[in-house]
Design an enzyme around this catalytic site. Structure first.
Site, short mmCIF file in Angstrom:
data_model
loop_
_atom_site.label_atom_id
_atom_site.label_comp_id
_atom_site.label_asym_id
_atom_site.label_seq_id
_atom_site.Cartn_x
_atom_site.Cartn_y
_atom_site.Cartn_z
CG LEU A 35 20.55 -15.65 8.61
CD1 LEU A 35 19.14 -15.75 8.02
CD2 LEU A 35 20.60 -16.37 9.94
CB CYS A 36 26.52 -17.19 5.23
SG CYS A 36 27.25 -15.58 5.55
#
Lengths: 289, 138
Positions: A87-88
């Protein structure tokens, strides 16, 4: 037209997701600030140690430590720093691309490649790469990596270098340009490239008093220098992770907002249609009576 | 009064930076006291206390778990370690790092990847469902 209730449930679920992404964005923002501070805090050590190394190479030009001798590159080592969590955005993917490009280039020149991996995303990814050996890994360093945790992983590479089994060592990590952009970076760790910065300042011949021997001291200091470089890379990568996550979560929140708006419109239309239908039914019914 | 500049740094941050009248440090060959205009010296540090006497006569103490010490006539640099270092401790850490790599490689294509693939699949199915619903709504 689907049921009005269905759309309402959908909107509620989007709102829930939006809340989570919003929270993650804010958490990442505050962690990023702290990570940036830590990144700055590592600089004095690297500067001081570079200064000592500079003095040493001036005071003692005859003695060449193996870490400073350039050899023909038959075998290349990479220390690759990645994040533990996803999630980056494209942070890790971009890093992998840069690492693979560099690895392929060395392989084209006939060098064998071995890897030390920091961060679980890298471990997962490089598992699939069969033509590069993974020698050491460390994962779950958390948001505040400690220099002491990296010693083992770095030592594996240093030992190989000392034994002559690896002739070049690179470190791959994301460079923090600013909040919006992070750039994957491949830096050479070994052999150490000494800069000619304070050339001229220290022309006079002089030497230290060494306690114990010069070679032992140089050995210890060079090792710490390399460890501090890797540590710096790890801390910088954390700052990048947080910045990338912040941006990714912000766009996710915005997207959720857009979707909610669209759904709200559909919801209003459906509701209006249902009311109109009901009204016309009542009117029709009344007329029939 | 002559003073000497002292920098104490570790890999994780700057610990102290300032002028001192006298510095004491636990060098490898025994405790040494450093006055201004000391001869250039390079040595390793044992775990112990670095004492800094400020020109005002106060004393400050810093615990270091080892490291290196560089002395120039007007400059003392303490490169402090962040952890206790000993050859066998380092060796053990290296062994652990190697073991972790081996374990990770052993897992090639077994449960962990299976679980990951399943999650991935579940996510794809959910996305498809959501898309279908959206299409119905339109």
């Amino acid at each position: 037209m689907p049921g009005v209730k269905e759309i309402r449930v959908k909107i509620a679920s989007f709102k829930g997701t939006q809340k989570i992404t919003k929270a993650m964005e804010m958490v990442a923002a505050s962690k990023m600030r702290k990570a940036q501070e830590r990144m700055r805090a590592t600089r004095p050590y690297a500067e001081k140690i570079r200064r000592v190394l500079g003095h040493l190479s001036h005071a003692n030009p005859d003695y060449k430590h193996p870490f400073m001798v350039e050899r023909e590159a038959k075998s290349v080592g990479f220390i690759i720093i990645t994040t533990d969590r996803g999630l980056c955005g494209g942070l890790n993917v971009n890093l992998f691309k840069a690492a693979i490009a560099s690895i392929r280039e060395w392989q084209k020149q006939g060098a064998s490649v071995s890897l030390c991996l920091i961060g679980s995303k890298g471990v997962q990814f490089f598992k699939r790469l069969s033509d590069a050996k993974t020698l050491a890994t460390i994962t779950h360093l958390g948001d505040r990596p400690r220099a002491a945790d990296l010693i083992g992983t770095v030592k594996v590479m240093l030992d190989l270098y000392k034994e002559g089994k690896v002739d070049r060592v690179f470190v791959v990590n994301n460079e923090f340009v600013n909040t919006m952009s992070q750039k994957p970076e491949v830096r050479q760790l070994l052999p150490v490239i000494t800069s000619a910065e304070d050339e001229g300042k220290l022309q006079k011949m002089w030497d230290y008093i060494y306690e114990p021997s010069a070679s032992d001291l140089l050995d210890g200091i060079l090792m710490r220098y390399i460890e501090s470089q890797v540590y710096q890379g790890a801390v910088e990568n954390v700052a990048c992770e947080m910045a990338a996550r912040m941006v990714a979560m912000k766009s996710a929140t915005d997207n959720a907002g857009k979707l909610i708006e669209e759904l709200q419109l559909i919801y209003n239309k459906a509701r209006q249609a249902a009311i109109t239908k009901e009204l016309s039914e009542i009117v029709g019914g009344a007329a029939a009576v | 009064m002559a003073t000497i500049h002292v920098d104490i740094v570790s890999a994780e941050g700057e610990i102290f930076s300032g002028e001192a009248a006298m510095v004491f440090a636990p060098a490898a060959m025994g405790e040494i006291g450093i006055a201004p205009r000391h001869a250039p010296l390079l040595t390793t540090l044992k775990p112990g206390e670095v004492r800094v006497q400020t020109p005002g006569g106060e004393e400050q103490f810093f615990y270091v778990s080892g490291g290196a010490l560089e002395i120039q006539p007007h400059l003392v640099t303490v490169l402090a370690d962040t952890a206790l270092r000993a050859k066998d401790i380092d060796e053990a850490a290296a062994m652990q790092a190697k073991q972790r790599a081996e374990e990770a490689l052993k897992d090639r294509g077994d449960q962990i990847e299976m679980a990951e693939a399943q999650i991935e699949l579940a996510r794809a199915v959910a996305q498809l469902k959501a898309l279908e619903k959206l299409r119905k709504i339109r």
